[in-house]
Scaffold this motif. Structure first.
Motif, mmCIF file in Angstrom:
data_model
loop_
_atom_site.group_PDB
_atom_site.id
_atom_site.type_symbol
_atom_site.label_atom_id
_atom_site.label_comp_id
_atom_site.label_asym_id
_atom_site.label_seq_id
_atom_site.Cartn_x
_atom_site.Cartn_y
_atom_site.Cartn_z
ATOM 1 N N THR A 131 0.151 4.646 10.480
ATOM 2 C CA THR A 131 -0.875 4.719 9.446
ATOM 3 C C THR A 131 -0.205 5.129 8.138
ATOM 4 O OG1 THR A 131 -2.539 5.346 11.066
ATOM 5 C CG2 THR A 131 -3.023 5.851 8.752
ATOM 6 N N TRP A 132 -0.496 4.380 7.078
ATOM 7 C CA TRP A 132 0.043 4.637 5.742
ATOM 8 C C TRP A 132 -1.103 4.852 4.763
ATOM 9 C CZ3 TRP A 132 5.234 4.595 4.065
ATOM 10 C CH2 TRP A 132 6.157 4.372 5.080
ATOM 11 N N PHE A 133 -0.796 5.533 3.660
ATOM 12 C CA PHE A 133 -1.778 5.814 2.619
ATOM 13 C C PHE A 133 -1.234 5.385 1.267
ATOM 14 C CE2 PHE A 133 -2.539 8.755 6.040
ATOM 15 C CZ PHE A 133 -3.913 8.687 6.194
ATOM 16 N N SER B 10 -8.356 8.530 7.238
ATOM 17 C CA SER B 10 -8.412 7.076 7.409
ATOM 18 C C SER B 10 -9.850 6.569 7.456
ATOM 19 C CB SER B 10 -7.676 6.649 8.677
ATOM 20 O OG SER B 10 -6.295 6.888 8.530
ATOM 21 N N ARG C 174 1.501 8.739 7.497
ATOM 22 C CA ARG C 174 0.705 9.916 7.884
ATOM 23 C C ARG C 174 1.615 11.136 8.045
ATOM 24 N NH1 ARG C 174 -3.826 11.571 8.948
ATOM 25 N NH2 ARG C 174 -4.828 9.613 9.409
ATOM 26 N N THR D 81 -5.981 3.140 3.040
ATOM 27 C CA THR D 81 -5.132 3.333 4.207
ATOM 28 C C THR D 81 -4.904 1.984 4.861
ATOM 29 O OG1 THR D 81 -4.854 4.584 6.266
ATOM 30 C CG2 THR D 81 -7.081 3.828 5.746
#
Length: 90
Positions: free
Chosen positions: A45-47, A7, A64, A38
């Protein structure tokens, strides 16, 4: 680099190349993808992921937890050199 650092690296403007386990689940095989950003969504938390197998404009998203399951190896951060463009291969 370890996934715990992803992140911060992405927020600094660098992309990260990671190898993920393919959909078949075969640990022996792997496929490189690029993490491009991110963000937070629903308290997680996302990507954003670019995968050359999915075409040039389709983006994939993974939390994540999902990314940690798919990761085969640590990531490599990429920083382009300022004011430098890669020459076309023609």
């Amino acid at each position: 680099m370890k996934s715990a650092n992803f992140s911060g690296i992405l927020r600094s403007g660098r992309n990260i190349i990671v190898t993920v386990v393919p959909q078949s689940g075969s640990i022996r095989d792997g496929h490189a993808v690029v993490l491009t950003r991110t963000f937070q969504h629903g308290g997680q938390t996302w990507f954003e992921i670019m995968d050359s197998n999915q075409g040039p404009i389709r983006r994939l998203y993974a939390s994540r937890q999902e990314l940690d399951i798919m990761l085969k190896e640590n990531g490599i951060a990429y920083s382009p050199e300022p004011k430098r463009t890669v020459p076309l291969l023609r």
